[in-house]
Design a protein around this motif. Structure first.
Motif, PDB file in Angstrom:
ATOM      1  N   GLU A 127       0.811  -1.222   0.000  1.00 24.50           N
ATOM      2  CA  GLU A 127       0.000   0.000   0.000  1.00 24.50           C
ATOM      3  C   GLU A 127       0.842   1.269   0.000  1.00 24.50           C
ATOM      4  O   GLU A 127       0.488   2.270  -0.614  1.00 24.50           O
ATOM      5  N   ALA A 128       1.961   1.234   0.712  1.00 21.58           N
ATOM      6  CA  ALA A 128       2.790   2.434   0.830  1.00 21.58           C
ATOM      7  C   ALA A 128       3.785   2.581  -0.316  1.00 21.58           C
ATOM      8  O   ALA A 128       4.564   3.542  -0.349  1.00 21.58           O
ATOM      9  N   ASP A 129       3.762   1.650  -1.270  1.00 17.11           N
ATOM     10  CA  ASP A 129       4.694   1.683  -2.397  1.00 17.11           C
ATOM     11  C   ASP A 129       4.230   2.721  -3.413  1.00 17.11           C
ATOM     12  O   ASP A 129       3.177   2.564  -4.035  1.00 17.11           O
ATOM     13  N   ASP A 130       5.014   3.786  -3.577  1.00 19.69           N
ATOM     14  CA  ASP A 130       4.631   4.860  -4.496  1.00 19.69           C
ATOM     15  C   ASP A 130       4.734   4.435  -5.959  1.00 19.69           C
ATOM     16  O   ASP A 130       3.979   4.894  -6.807  1.00 19.69           O
TER      17      ASP A 130
ATOM     18  N   ASP B 134      16.328   4.874  -6.759  1.00 20.20           N
ATOM     19  CA  ASP B 134      15.629   5.613  -5.710  1.00 20.20           C
ATOM     20  C   ASP B 134      16.204   5.211  -4.352  1.00 20.20           C
ATOM     21  O   ASP B 134      17.055   4.313  -4.242  1.00 20.20           O
TER      22      ASP B 134
END
Length: 319
Positions: free
Chosen positions: A221-224, A249
Motif C-alpha cells: 500500500e505504501a509503495d509509491d 531511488d
C-alpha cells in the motif's frame, strides 16, 4: 576514476527486448531521443508497430536506424535469430548494447502452485532474458566485438515476500547470472549491468494486481511506484555511469547496499550510508511485514477453505 568518460548511445545500435510496452518501450524511446539506432523485439506485431511509431516521433536525425522485429526470445535459437535479423541492418555487426527487458509477473500463494506454474514463473523471468544474453555473448565473442549487456531484475531480486514465490526466484536467478557474467565477460571487454526496479506503473502491473494476493497488496500500500519513463531514466543513468548494480531511488539504494556482498560498488561513501540505513531500518520494516502476514492468517484460512484445500486428516486417521 574521477574522469572516466560516460557512455554515450549516440550513433550506437541499441537492442531492446520487451520493447513494445512498459519499461522496454520507455527505454527505446529514451535511447532514440539520445540519438541511438534502436531495434525493439517482442512477439506481438501490432504492439511493435505502434511502438515503432512512438520511436519515429522522437527521431533525432534522418540517419537513425529504427527497426522492430517479431520474435520469441525464450530460446537460444529464437534469441539468436532475432539478434541476427537486427544486425543485418548494421552491416552484420552486433548491437553495441543489449537491454533485456522481457518478462512478466504472475503472483500467487506457493501452496496454490504446481510444478507447471513454478516452471512457468521461471520461463516468464529468467528464461525471458537468459537466452538473449547467451546468444549475444556468443556472437560478440566469436566476432571479437565489444558491447554491453543490461539485465533487468527487480527489487524483488534483493528480497522477497508473500505472494512472489512464482516470480522472485527467477529475478534472483537473473542476478546470479549477471554476477557470473560481470566477472567472466571481463575476458572479452564486454560490460555487464543489472537493474533492480521497484513497482512500475504499466499494463503489466494492472494484470498482475488482478491475481495478486490481498495480503501482498496490503503490504504494498505504501509503495509509491514509478512510471516506465522514470525507471528508464534511472536505468540509463546507471548504464551511462558504468554502474554494475543499478538502482534509482532511496529504497532501491538501501536494499542494494545492504545485500551487495562482493558486488562492485557504485560509491563506497554513499553505499556506506545506505548500508547503515539498511542495518537499522530494514529489520524493523521486515518485522512489520511479518506482522501483517500473521494478521492475515484468519482471512487466509477462510480463503483456502473456500477452495476446499484442507484435507480432513481426522477422518482419514480414524479409517
Amino acid at each position: 576514476m574521477f574522469f572516466k568518460a560516460k557512455w554515450d548511445p549516440r550513433g550506437r545500435h541499441c537492442y531492446v527486448t520487451g520493447g513494445s510496452s512498459g519499461l522496454g518501450l520507455a527505454l527505446a524511446v529514451l535511447l532514440t531521443r539520445k540519438g541511438a539506432h534502436v531495434s525493439i523485439v517482442a512477439r506481438n506485431e501490432e504492439r511493435l508497430q505502434k511502438a515503432l511509431e512512438a520511436l519515429e516521433v522522437v527521431r533525432q536525425t534522418p540517419g537513425q536506424v529504427l527497426k522492430h522485429y517479431s520474435f520469441a526470445v525464450d530460446s537460444e535459437a529464437g534469441a539468436a535469430a532475432a539478434i541476427e535479423a537486427a544486425s543485418e541492418a548494421h552491416g552484420g555487426r552486433s548491437p553495441d548494447a543489449f537491454f533485456f527487458c522481457a518478462g512478466k509477473s504472475t503472483p500467487g500463494f506457493f501452496v496454490e502452485q504446481d510444478e507447471a506454474s513454478m516452471r512457468k514463473g521461471m520461463d516468464e523471468t529468467f528464461w525471458a532474458q537468459a537466452p538473449s544474453a547467451l546468444a549475444a555473448s556468443k556472437r560478440m565473442v566469436s566476432r571479437h566485438e565489444k558491447g554491453k549487456l543490461v539485465f533487468v531484475s527487480s527489487v524483488l531480486g534483493y528480497f522477497s515476500i508473500v505472494g512472489y514465490s512464482p516470480y522472485s526466484p527467477g529475478k534472483f536467478a537473473i542476478r546470479g547470472l549477471a554476477e557470473a557474467l560481470q566477472s567472466e565477460l571481463i575476458l572479452y571487454d564486454i560490460d555487464v549491468h543489472i537493474a533492480f526496479p521497484g513497482t512500475i506503473f504499466s499494463p503489466g502491473l494492472e494484470q498482475e494486481n488482478r491475481v495478486k494476493p490481498k495480503v501482498t497488496l496490503k503490504i504494498e500500500e505504501a509503495d509509491d511506484g514509478a512510471t516506465p519513463e522514470t525507471v528508464a531514466e534511472g536505468v540509463f543513468k546507471g548504464v551511462r555511469n558504468g554502474d554494475f548494480h543499478i538502482t534509482y531511488d532511496f529504497i532501491g539504494n538501501v536494499f542494494r547496499a545492504s545485500t551487495a556482498g562482493s558486488t562492485p560498488r557504485n560509491s563506497y561513501l554513499t553505499d556506506m550510508f545506505y548500508s547503515v540505513v539498511g542495518y537499522l531500518a530494514l529489520p524493523i520494516w521486515r518485522r512489520g511485514v511479518d506482522s501483517t502476514v500473521r494478521e492475515h492468517r484468519p482471512e487466509h484460512r477462510k480463503y483456502l477453505s473456500s477452495l476446499a484445500f484442507f484435507k480432513d486428516v481426522t477422518s482419514s486417521s480414524a479409517k
